[in-house]
Design an enzyme around this catalytic site. Sequence first.
Site, PDB file in Angstrom:
ATOM      1  CB  THR A  71      20.609  -7.150  13.088  1.00  0.00           C
ATOM      2  OG1 THR A  71      19.723  -6.128  12.620  1.00  0.00           O
ATOM      3  CG2 THR A  71      20.515  -7.261  14.589  1.00  0.00           C
ATOM      4  CG  ASN A 153      19.928   4.280  10.254  1.00  0.00           C
ATOM      5  OD1 ASN A 153      21.010   4.491  10.808  1.00  0.00           O
ATOM      6  ND2 ASN A 153      18.821   4.079  10.930  1.00  0.00           N
ATOM      7  CD  GLN A 181      20.387   2.796   5.283  1.00  0.00           C
ATOM      8  OE1 GLN A 181      20.149   3.243   4.171  1.00  0.00           O
ATOM      9  NE2 GLN A 181      19.510   2.055   5.936  1.00  0.00           N
ATOM     10  CB  SER A 201      21.822  -5.427   5.394  1.00  0.00           C
ATOM     11  OG  SER A 201      20.635  -6.173   5.448  1.00  0.00           O
ATOM     12  CB  THR A 239      22.602 -25.020   7.165  1.00  0.00           C
ATOM     13  OG1 THR A 239      22.856 -26.190   7.947  1.00  0.00           O
ATOM     14  CG2 THR A 239      22.407 -25.415   5.707  1.00  0.00           C
ATOM     15  CB  CYS A 326       3.257  13.794  19.391  1.00  0.00           C
ATOM     16  SG  CYS A 326       3.422  13.704  21.164  1.00  0.00           S
TER      17      CYS A 326
END
Length: 384
Positions: A71, A153, A181, A201, A239, A326
């Site tokens: 991100t 993804n 990904q 990531s 850091t 749904c």
Amino acid sequence: MMIYLDHAATTPIADEVLDAMLPYLREQHGNPSSIHRAGRAARDGVERAREQVAAALGVHPLDVLFTSGGTEADNQAVKGIAWAARAAGRGRHLVTTAIEHHAVLDAVRWLADAQGFEVTVVGVDAAGVVDPDRLLAAVRDDTVLVSVMAANNELGTVQPLDVIGPALAERGVALHSDAVQAFGRTSLEPAAWAIAALSLSAHKFNGPKGVGVLMLRRDVAATPVLHGGGQERGVRSGTYNAAGIVGCGVAAELTATTAADEIARLRDLRDRLIAGLCAVDGVTLNGSSTARLPHNANVAVTGCDGESLMLAMDAAGVCVSTGSACQSGAAEQSHVLAAIGAPSDRAHVRLTCGRDTAVDDVDRAAACFAEAVERLRAAGGGFV
Ligand code: PLP
């Protein structure tokens, strides 16, 4: 026993990675920016990791910056490159695709809504693949950045960066790619494809959570998102997360050195899984059958609610994910499924394999899926 088929969400940390990290959580506790021996020892770990990541990507170590994850890498790339280009008077137009992760899509939208940029969002075909000609047609003289993910993804669709990258380079436009990904699961050639910035990531490739990579070519100007101590070429202050970075380096090396065999093994598992899922009546594959990550199966199911199906499989010990709506269409469909025109009255479930997935796991998952679909349909689909 649990069968974990949600490796696109996150992967378990590899033993080698954890073992390499532990000393940096214990005795090597120095701040890598300190110049005394404790700091230098921690710094050595960070710089080794930078070399491991650089080697895995085939880039120079100085092009590798560590972040807190995908991100942050996406936000820094998109906002940083856009801001620097505008400050240099080069333009304020951005191009991206409709199936990007929200870390890119929402960053780009924010630049348009709150920062005075103009954005063109290019659609994809029914298989979830962006057409290079369509993308390139959106590029203007004042375009300063194009962001196209290496692989999606949800659908696992692999994008044609090998065509897009060189074509953009010819027009002098920077390309950022979210490869969160894709890394280790399909070929990735930042140098040959002229990629200016690329995001990874660590937790998506058996590394720790909370650490990522922004490959940012040194000739590409980017304004920092985070100001502070000036670490990481002044682009990413803060850091160093030494243990996480060391883990990221080892995970990158492990992934790159085992990728060829692992991709072939995963592809067999995926095809077996897709065959098992699609053997059930009313089940079809979402996304491309060819331009597809080797670990991803994503299917549409008639007569079932997605969340009910996911929960029924979870109750049987199988972890999968859903991007479905749904039956009433009241629950929101994912923007990726909407972009490929997936019917909103079906369940959409994603099953993604990983390093620890065995043939028996996919067979049991397919059997569990068939049983759950049959049971839900008999009970009215589980729609709420
Ligand atoms: N980009 C893609 C394509 C992803 O799949 C993810 C995570 O799901 C991210 C970015 C965000 O990464 P992170 O969770 O490390 O911040």
